[in-house]
Scaffold this active site. Sequence first.
Site, mmCIF file in Angstrom:
data_model
loop_
_atom_site.group_PDB
_atom_site.id
_atom_site.type_symbol
_atom_site.label_atom_id
_atom_site.label_comp_id
_atom_site.label_asym_id
_atom_site.label_seq_id
_atom_site.Cartn_x
_atom_site.Cartn_y
_atom_site.Cartn_z
ATOM 1 N N CYS A 179 -13.254 -28.037 8.117
ATOM 2 C CA CYS A 179 -11.865 -27.452 7.204
ATOM 3 C C CYS A 179 -10.980 -28.431 7.437
ATOM 4 O O CYS A 179 -10.551 -29.591 8.189
ATOM 5 C CB CYS A 179 -11.323 -26.956 8.761
ATOM 6 N N ASP A 229 -2.972 8.129 -1.997
ATOM 7 C CA ASP A 229 -4.652 8.831 -1.918
ATOM 8 C C ASP A 229 -5.081 10.004 -0.538
ATOM 9 O O ASP A 229 -3.939 9.512 -0.012
ATOM 10 C CB ASP A 229 -5.501 8.348 -1.935
ATOM 11 N N CYS A 242 -7.404 -27.793 7.231
ATOM 12 C CA CYS A 242 -6.263 -26.835 7.446
ATOM 13 C C CYS A 242 -5.460 -27.646 7.964
ATOM 14 O O CYS A 242 -5.573 -28.503 8.793
ATOM 15 C CB CYS A 242 -6.494 -25.883 8.133
ATOM 16 N N ASP A 270 0.467 -1.071 -0.128
ATOM 17 C CA ASP A 270 -0.455 -0.268 0.063
ATOM 18 C C ASP A 270 0.546 1.127 -0.005
ATOM 19 O O ASP A 270 1.803 1.093 0.446
ATOM 20 C CB ASP A 270 -0.963 0.313 0.902
ATOM 21 N N SER A 271 0.151 2.334 0.339
ATOM 22 C CA SER A 271 1.273 3.839 0.283
ATOM 23 C C SER A 271 2.108 4.285 1.288
ATOM 24 O O SER A 271 2.850 5.154 1.192
ATOM 25 C CB SER A 271 0.097 4.751 -0.719
ATOM 26 N N ASP A 287 -8.036 -7.643 1.507
ATOM 27 C CA ASP A 287 -7.182 -7.468 2.386
ATOM 28 C C ASP A 287 -7.574 -7.439 3.563
ATOM 29 O O ASP A 287 -8.689 -6.140 3.651
ATOM 30 C CB ASP A 287 -5.945 -6.622 2.153
ATOM 31 N N GLY A 339 -0.314 5.828 3.146
ATOM 32 C CA GLY A 339 -0.559 7.012 3.397
ATOM 33 C C GLY A 339 -1.651 6.730 4.117
ATOM 34 O O GLY A 339 -1.999 7.693 5.369
ATOM 35 N N CYS A 358 -6.475 -28.298 12.305
ATOM 36 C CA CYS A 358 -7.678 -28.718 12.275
ATOM 37 C C CYS A 358 -7.394 -30.345 12.069
ATOM 38 O O CYS A 358 -8.041 -31.292 12.406
ATOM 39 C CB CYS A 358 -9.129 -28.339 11.423
ATOM 40 N N HIS A 360 -5.128 -21.810 11.180
ATOM 41 C CA HIS A 360 -6.283 -21.657 10.148
ATOM 42 C C HIS A 360 -7.332 -20.938 9.758
ATOM 43 O O HIS A 360 -8.401 -20.525 9.034
ATOM 44 C CB HIS A 360 -7.601 -22.059 11.745
#
Length: 373
Positions: free
Chosen positions: A308, A144, A310, A90-91, A270, A93, A313, A339
């Site tokens: 799940c 921005d 993962c 990201d910037s 994100d 900002g 789990c 998880h």
Amino acid sequence: MKFSLDAQSGNARATTIVTSHSTIKTPVFMPVGTAASIKALDTKDVTDLLDAKIILANTYHLYLRPGDEIVKELGGLHGFTGYERSFLTDSGGFQAFSLSDMSKASDEGIEFQSHIDGSRHFFTPQKVLDIQYNLGSDIMMILDDLIALPATKERLALSVERTTKWAKESIAYHKAMQAKGIGSDQNIFAIIQGGIDPYFRQKSAEELCALDFDGFAIGGLSVGEENQAMYDTIEHTIPFMPINKPRYLMGVGTPEDIVEAIDRGVDMFDCVMPTRNARNGTIFTTFGKLNIKAARYKKDPNPIDENCGCYTCQNYSRAYLNHLFRAKELTYYRLASIHNLYYYLRLVKEAREAILQQNYATFKKEFYARRGK
């Protein structure tokens, strides 16, 4: 960057983004690695256990510590971290705005005070790109003018005006640098502002999308407004964004937010929520949120989520996670974060499959049904 639209189900899209480091199938969730590290996880966790194709790193934090020049000297983000897939940065900002009590925006950029040592710095559109050239990220966000909500129409107008001004400066500078061989394999995204005001969102989107950016983000949401206002703003803004470029909703959000935003045409997401909530004891599951520190899990031999696949789990029980959390064992943070991130990454992967099969509406209905909604 190569971009293709693979399928559409209603407004929901399945696309493919190809950078110089990875192929990214969307919808995609990008785990947040603020200081070039996803908290509690290492690169092998992210690559082997989660198979994340792109992660986010923070320009502001890396500029202050260890310094973007050091990162460049050690091979950019990819060499520095050992993560060989894509990075989005990201910037900075937002952090300059939110972490500094002494931040001040002007037409030239953002002046701020470091939250680490109090030193003063100034971010311009060119400066934040120079930092990101050093970081070597695959996707760079431009500066921005982010503002807090609610805001007056005068402040919204100024935010949109500055954001467009800085966008024009950024694209011109980026093309000039690429002509010099700098940033030739890096891509640049603009950020649409305008609060939750339909007029200013349209104005910002139209002005920015007329410029030759590689992708576009919707910024300035999930900052305290009601969920429906956020959804309405996304729905209003999307039609003014190009069909043939990625659409990124910044800093959002809950699983419900992601499902709703995909339904409206967003490709990229994100948020710190999966890892932050994991560290605080809140676990995301197919049936809703689970508070692992609750006493009822002290003797529970079941995995967090039987649906799940993962690493956590497949190998550990709710009782063990409950014990680790209560004992403040560091292993808890890793297992819970694995998880929660796996859940988010699987959610967007399943959304993609539903879009490819032209039945996203059914997927969305079943998502809420499993949560009893």
